[in-house]
Scaffold this motif. Structure first.
Motif, short mmCIF file in Angstrom:
data_model
loop_
_atom_site.label_atom_id
_atom_site.label_comp_id
_atom_site.label_asym_id
_atom_site.label_seq_id
_atom_site.Cartn_x
_atom_site.Cartn_y
_atom_site.Cartn_z
N LYS A 225 0.83 -1.20 0.00
CA LYS A 225 0.00 0.00 0.00
C LYS A 225 0.86 1.26 0.00
CE LYS A 225 -3.76 -2.12 2.67
NZ LYS A 225 -4.45 -2.08 3.98
N ALA A 226 1.91 1.26 0.83
CA ALA A 226 2.75 2.45 0.95
C ALA A 226 3.52 2.73 -0.33
CB ALA A 226 3.71 2.29 2.13
N GLY A 230 3.21 5.90 -2.63
CA GLY A 230 4.40 6.71 -2.84
C GLY A 230 4.68 7.06 -4.28
N THR A 231 4.13 6.29 -5.21
CA THR A 231 4.36 6.58 -6.63
C THR A 231 3.50 7.72 -7.15
OG1 THR A 231 2.76 4.91 -7.34
CG2 THR A 231 5.05 4.19 -7.09
N VAL A 232 2.46 8.08 -6.38
CA VAL A 232 1.52 9.09 -6.89
C VAL A 232 1.27 10.23 -5.91
CG1 VAL A 232 0.32 7.44 -8.36
CG2 VAL A 232 -0.47 7.76 -6.02
N SER A 233 1.86 10.18 -4.73
CA SER A 233 1.52 11.14 -3.68
C SER A 233 2.71 11.97 -3.23
CB SER A 233 0.93 10.40 -2.47
OG SER A 233 -0.19 9.63 -2.84
N GLN A 234 2.41 13.07 -2.57
CA GLN A 234 3.43 13.92 -1.97
C GLN A 234 3.99 13.25 -0.72
OE1 GLN A 234 4.58 16.82 -3.30
NE2 GLN A 234 3.24 16.43 -5.05
N LEU A 235 5.19 13.67 -0.32
CA LEU A 235 5.86 13.06 0.82
C LEU A 235 5.02 13.13 2.08
CD1 LEU A 235 8.34 11.76 2.13
CD2 LEU A 235 9.30 14.06 2.42
N ALA A 240 2.28 10.33 6.56
CA ALA A 240 1.09 10.11 7.38
C ALA A 240 0.62 8.66 7.27
CB ALA A 240 -0.03 11.06 6.96
N HIS A 241 0.65 8.13 6.04
CA HIS A 241 0.24 6.73 5.84
C HIS A 241 1.19 5.78 6.58
CE1 HIS A 241 -1.35 3.17 3.76
NE2 HIS A 241 -0.10 2.79 3.70
N GLU A 242 2.49 6.02 6.46
CA GLU A 242 3.47 5.16 7.14
C GLU A 242 3.26 5.17 8.65
OE1 GLU A 242 7.30 5.22 4.09
OE2 GLU A 242 7.20 6.68 5.73
N ALA A 245 0.34 3.02 9.45
CA ALA A 245 0.66 1.61 9.23
C ALA A 245 1.52 1.06 10.36
CB ALA A 245 1.37 1.43 7.89
N GLN A 246 2.49 1.85 10.84
CA GLN A 246 3.36 1.37 11.91
C GLN A 246 2.58 1.15 13.20
OE1 GLN A 246 5.61 0.23 10.25
NE2 GLN A 246 7.54 1.31 10.62
N VAL A 247 1.61 2.02 13.48
CA VAL A 247 0.76 1.82 14.66
C VAL A 247 -0.01 0.51 14.53
CG1 VAL A 247 -1.26 2.69 15.92
CG2 VAL A 247 0.56 4.26 15.21
#
Length: 273
Positions: A225-226, A230-235, A240-242, A245-247
């Motif tokens: 997912k990340a 990452g291929t289409v989104s800003q850093l 925020a997604h990462e 996901a880590q939580v």
């Protein structure tokens, strides 16, 4: 009445319950696995089935015969074009079949390895690029092929090829349709390994599938997912997604067990939960 031979099915689903690896195999070898409606429906449904099966921890996309997949069955397509009253109606297959197949491979909540054992063009190339990792047999030839029949790309190829090789080379390959080799695909980052022949390729893909199935599959799903994001989104969006996901992953038994194993200097065992 004799029962149908299961090996005559357009798609074979081969399960290894011990290793938790399932192979989904295109099975029209005499037609070089050209994509008929029957095959596309069977492939779409098989991928959905293995995606929903929690006992499957890794998937291999493979094929029967000397070609992996030569794309759309043009004989069937031509018949549709001749018979339809509304031009373009036969292209409903893109939304009904090709898009769901590519989305199922890319969004599969477990790793997918492509075992590429022969000519791979058109939607066949789109399908393998929707997989996570790819192994190809020496001698395999690839091509986009779409422009040769007056088409653009489908099956996500316009995005996945550009992500693999860059926009400039992807445009070249899509417009000119030139073939490229397994070795070139490896050098460009499309495949991770070129094996000696079809048998060695399937063995390498199975070994890779087993390695992945024994790993932290919940984490793999979040990695997929990340990377896609990452291929289409800003850093900022990726960060925020990462964090989310880590939580989520920090609450899994796999993470807790792996941390304890690390501290004990032991090899972790993952269970996908």
């Amino acid at each position: 009445m004799a029962s149908a031979d299961p090996t005559d099915l357009p798609v074979l689903v081969e399960r290894d319950d011990v290793e938790a690896v399932t192979t989904v195999r295109l099975n029209r070898p005499d037609s070089r696995n050209a994509l008929t409606v029957e095959l596309k429906v069977a492939l779409r449904d098989a991928l959905q089935e293995v995606a929903e099966d929690d006992s499957v921890r890794a998937v291999i996309l493979a094929s029967s015969g000397p070609a992996f997949c030569v794309g759309q069955d043009l004989r069937e397509h031509a018949e549709s074009l001749r018979s339809e009253s509304t031009p373009g109606g036969s292209l409903d297959t893109v939304t009904e079949h090709y898009n769901p197949i590519a989305a199922a491979l890319a969004g599969m909540p477990k790793p997918v390895v492509a075992s590429i054992t022969g000519t791979t063009v058109g939607a066949g190339l789109g399908f393998v690029l929707a997989c996570d990792l790819r192994v190809a047999a020496a001698g395999t030839k690839f091509a986009t092929a779409f422009s040769g029949i007056g088409f653009g790309g489908d099956s996500g190829l316009s995005a996945t090829l550009a992500h693999c090789v860059g926009a400039s080379r992807a445009t070249d390959l899509l417009m000119l349709g030139d073939t490229f080799t397994a070795e070139e695909a490896r050098d460009w980052g499309i495949v991770r390994e070129v094996a000696a022949d079809a048998e060695a390729t399937e063995a390498a893909a199975l070994a890779l599938g087993r390695r992945l199935a024994a790993g932290p599959t919940v984490a793999y799903a979040e990695i997929k997912k990340a990377v896609a994001l990452g291929t289409v989104s800003q850093l900022g969006e990726v960060l925020a997604h990462e964090a989310q996901a880590q939580v989520k992953l920090g609450a899994t038994q796999d993470h807790r067990d792996a941390v304890e194993a690390f501290l004990a200097k032991e090899k972790p065992t993952f269970h996908g939960r």
